[in-house]
Motif scaffolding. Sequence first.
Motif, PDB file in Angstrom:
ATOM      1  N   PHE A  23       0.266  -1.490   0.199  1.00  0.00           N
ATOM      2  CA  PHE A  23      -0.002  -0.114   0.093  1.00  0.00           C
ATOM      3  C   PHE A  23       1.451   1.280   0.358  1.00  0.00           C
ATOM      4  N   THR A  24       0.863   1.950  -0.750  1.00  0.00           N
ATOM      5  CA  THR A  24       1.479   3.222  -1.558  1.00  0.00           C
ATOM      6  C   THR A  24       0.455   4.231  -0.883  1.00  0.00           C
ATOM      7  N   GLU A  25       1.523   5.082  -0.852  1.00  0.00           N
ATOM      8  CA  GLU A  25       0.789   7.035  -1.284  1.00  0.00           C
ATOM      9  C   GLU A  25       2.312   7.696  -2.337  1.00  0.00           C
ATOM     10  N   TYR A  26       2.139   8.405  -3.457  1.00  0.00           N
ATOM     11  CA  TYR A  26       3.065   9.612  -3.487  1.00  0.00           C
ATOM     12  C   TYR A  26       2.039  10.111  -3.958  1.00  0.00           C
ATOM     13  N   VAL A  27       2.948  11.601  -3.858  1.00  0.00           N
ATOM     14  CA  VAL A  27       2.426  12.586  -3.798  1.00  0.00           C
ATOM     15  C   VAL A  27       3.311  13.956  -4.961  1.00  0.00           C
ATOM     16  N   GLU A  28       3.026  14.280  -6.147  1.00  0.00           N
ATOM     17  CA  GLU A  28       3.485  14.922  -7.458  1.00  0.00           C
ATOM     18  C   GLU A  28       3.321  16.400  -6.995  1.00  0.00           C
ATOM     19  N   GLY A  29       4.124  17.209  -5.994  1.00  0.00           N
ATOM     20  CA  GLY A  29       4.015  18.143  -5.569  1.00  0.00           C
ATOM     21  C   GLY A  29       4.485  19.522  -7.011  1.00  0.00           C
ATOM     22  N   PRO A  30       4.788  20.701  -6.978  1.00  0.00           N
ATOM     23  CA  PRO A  30       5.739  22.020  -7.752  1.00  0.00           C
ATOM     24  C   PRO A  30       6.686  20.471  -8.317  1.00  0.00           C
ATOM     25  N   ASP A  31       7.529  20.170  -7.147  1.00  0.00           N
ATOM     26  CA  ASP A  31       8.875  20.481  -7.431  1.00  0.00           C
ATOM     27  C   ASP A  31       9.001  19.132  -8.748  1.00  0.00           C
ATOM     28  N   PRO A  32       9.741  19.451  -9.647  1.00  0.00           N
ATOM     29  CA  PRO A  32      10.051  17.622 -10.449  1.00  0.00           C
ATOM     30  C   PRO A  32      11.012  17.564  -9.886  1.00  0.00           C
ATOM     31  N   GLN A  33      11.452  16.910  -9.024  1.00  0.00           N
ATOM     32  CA  GLN A  33      12.595  16.331  -8.568  1.00  0.00           C
ATOM     33  C   GLN A  33      12.448  15.506  -7.566  1.00  0.00           C
ATOM     34  N   ARG A  34      11.789  16.581  -6.259  1.00  0.00           N
ATOM     35  CA  ARG A  34      11.614  16.355  -4.917  1.00  0.00           C
ATOM     36  C   ARG A  34       9.754  15.945  -4.422  1.00  0.00           C
ATOM     37  N   HIS A  35      10.058  14.834  -3.958  1.00  0.00           N
ATOM     38  CA  HIS A  35       8.512  14.422  -3.820  1.00  0.00           C
ATOM     39  C   HIS A  35       8.129  13.500  -2.295  1.00  0.00           C
ATOM     40  N   VAL A  36       6.913  13.795  -1.962  1.00  0.00           N
ATOM     41  CA  VAL A  36       7.007  12.680  -1.019  1.00  0.00           C
ATOM     42  C   VAL A  36       6.463  11.404  -1.380  1.00  0.00           C
ATOM     43  N   ALA A  37       6.698  10.520  -0.371  1.00  0.00           N
ATOM     44  CA  ALA A  37       6.074   9.011  -0.654  1.00  0.00           C
ATOM     45  C   ALA A  37       5.762   8.244   0.631  1.00  0.00           C
ATOM     46  N   LEU A  38       5.503   6.903   1.137  1.00  0.00           N
ATOM     47  CA  LEU A  38       4.442   6.312   1.720  1.00  0.00           C
ATOM     48  C   LEU A  38       4.419   5.442   1.484  1.00  0.00           C
ATOM     49  N   LEU A  39       4.656   4.230   2.502  1.00  0.00           N
ATOM     50  CA  LEU A  39       4.510   2.848   2.115  1.00  0.00           C
ATOM     51  C   LEU A  39       4.506   2.201   2.956  1.00  0.00           C
ATOM     52  N   SER A  40       3.383   1.017   3.059  1.00  0.00           N
ATOM     53  CA  SER A  40       2.945   0.210   4.397  1.00  0.00           C
ATOM     54  C   SER A  40       2.688  -0.771   4.216  1.00  0.00           C
ATOM     55  N   LYS A  41       2.528  -1.539   4.627  1.00  0.00           N
ATOM     56  CA  LYS A  41       2.001  -3.322   5.432  1.00  0.00           C
ATOM     57  C   LYS A  41       0.427  -3.685   5.471  1.00  0.00           C
ATOM     58  N   TYR A  42       0.036  -1.798   5.800  1.00  0.00           N
ATOM     59  CA  TYR A  42      -1.236  -2.465   6.024  1.00  0.00           C
ATOM     60  C   TYR A  42      -1.881  -1.233   5.197  1.00  0.00           C
ATOM     61  N   PRO A  43      -3.395  -1.605   5.153  1.00  0.00           N
ATOM     62  CA  PRO A  43      -4.047  -1.465   3.910  1.00  0.00           C
ATOM     63  C   PRO A  43      -4.077   0.761   4.425  1.00  0.00           C
ATOM     64  N   ILE A  44      -4.653   1.333   3.573  1.00  0.00           N
ATOM     65  CA  ILE A  44      -4.752   2.360   3.710  1.00  0.00           C
ATOM     66  C   ILE A  44      -6.168   2.931   3.607  1.00  0.00           C
ATOM     67  N   ALA A  45      -6.807   3.283   4.433  1.00  0.00           N
ATOM     68  CA  ALA A  45      -8.423   3.340   4.945  1.00  0.00           C
ATOM     69  C   ALA A  45      -9.181   4.506   3.843  1.00  0.00           C
ATOM     70  N   SER A  46      -8.149   6.028   3.498  1.00  0.00           N
ATOM     71  CA  SER A  46      -8.379   7.044   3.238  1.00  0.00           C
ATOM     72  C   SER A  46      -6.984   7.790   2.515  1.00  0.00           C
ATOM     73  N   ARG A  47      -7.310   8.968   1.673  1.00  0.00           N
ATOM     74  CA  ARG A  47      -5.931   9.543   0.977  1.00  0.00           C
ATOM     75  C   ARG A  47      -6.815  10.924   1.377  1.00  0.00           C
ATOM     76  N   GLN A  48      -6.442  11.732   1.722  1.00  0.00           N
ATOM     77  CA  GLN A  48      -6.327  12.652   1.718  1.00  0.00           C
ATOM     78  C   GLN A  48      -5.092  13.501   1.171  1.00  0.00           C
ATOM     79  N   SER A  49      -4.550  13.261   0.407  1.00  0.00           N
ATOM     80  CA  SER A  49      -2.718  13.960   0.371  1.00  0.00           C
ATOM     81  C   SER A  49      -3.976  15.796  -0.535  1.00  0.00           C
ATOM     82  N   LEU A  50      -2.530  16.374  -0.382  1.00  0.00           N
ATOM     83  CA  LEU A  50      -2.389  17.716  -0.941  1.00  0.00           C
ATOM     84  C   LEU A  50      -1.665  18.124  -1.975  1.00  0.00           C
ATOM     85  N   LYS A  51      -1.830  17.357  -3.698  1.00  0.00           N
ATOM     86  CA  LYS A  51      -0.090  18.371  -4.300  1.00  0.00           C
ATOM     87  C   LYS A  51      -0.507  19.450  -4.992  1.00  0.00           C
ATOM     88  N   ASP A  52      -1.306  20.862  -4.564  1.00  0.00           N
ATOM     89  CA  ASP A  52      -0.712  21.432  -4.521  1.00  0.00           C
ATOM     90  C   ASP A  52      -1.900  23.006  -4.884  1.00  0.00           C
TER      91      ASP A  52
END
Length: 224
Positions: A23-52
């Motif tokens: 289970f993963t979350e990968y956030v692509e913000g305006p920076d073309p090279q650096r991003h924020v990510a999460l990897l999990s063994k447990y289910p992601i119940a909801s996603r509220q990430s803000l890209k912009d």
Amino acid sequence: MGPPAEFADFEGRLKSAGLDYPFTEYVEGPDPQRHVALLSKYPIASRQSLKDVPFEMDGHEEKVRRGILDVTVSVGETKLRFIGVHLKSKLRDTWENEAELRRNEAHLLRSHVDEVLAGDAAANLVVYGDFNDTKNEPSLREIMGGRNSERGLRDLWLKDADGDRWTEYWDTADVYSRIDFILVTRDLLPAVDFPKSYVYRSPYWNAASDHRAVVAAFRLEKAQ
């Protein structure tokens, strides 16, 4: 985290080493090279990430460079909400007012935390990442909130096996700093398993990064 192909390669290398995080979350913000990510063994119940996430500075629009990662993970009956960031870097050779940019990003992060807690005051909230400032700076003070506030965040203030707390080494200036933090809500603090939480120390700590890993463990039976 780097671009999507590098993230996919990272996932594959972990899996080959026997570390499967489906289970993963990968956030692509305006920076073309650096991003924020999460990897999990447990289910992601909801996603509220803000890209912009825009804001105005000096009369023109800026944006939170790496966005704000925000997911809720289900571990059995317990839900933990993780908010991860990488605030504006200290490039040290740029014309940009990076301190002011970072302060604006910190303000928006705090506003997001307040919005989350206004909707659920009992949320098991973990706010973490590379804040690119030390604890005495205004950006950290704003993110953490008032010391006695119900919505204030608590710094876990972890250390390594030798008692050192620094997380980043800048070799040009020979400076050790603690700029990577794990913060939790007041109600989640009793669930932190401090004997199993630490800053990673190894002779090879800087083989992949000039930052050291910060590890927090939780006893979920003590979480709400």
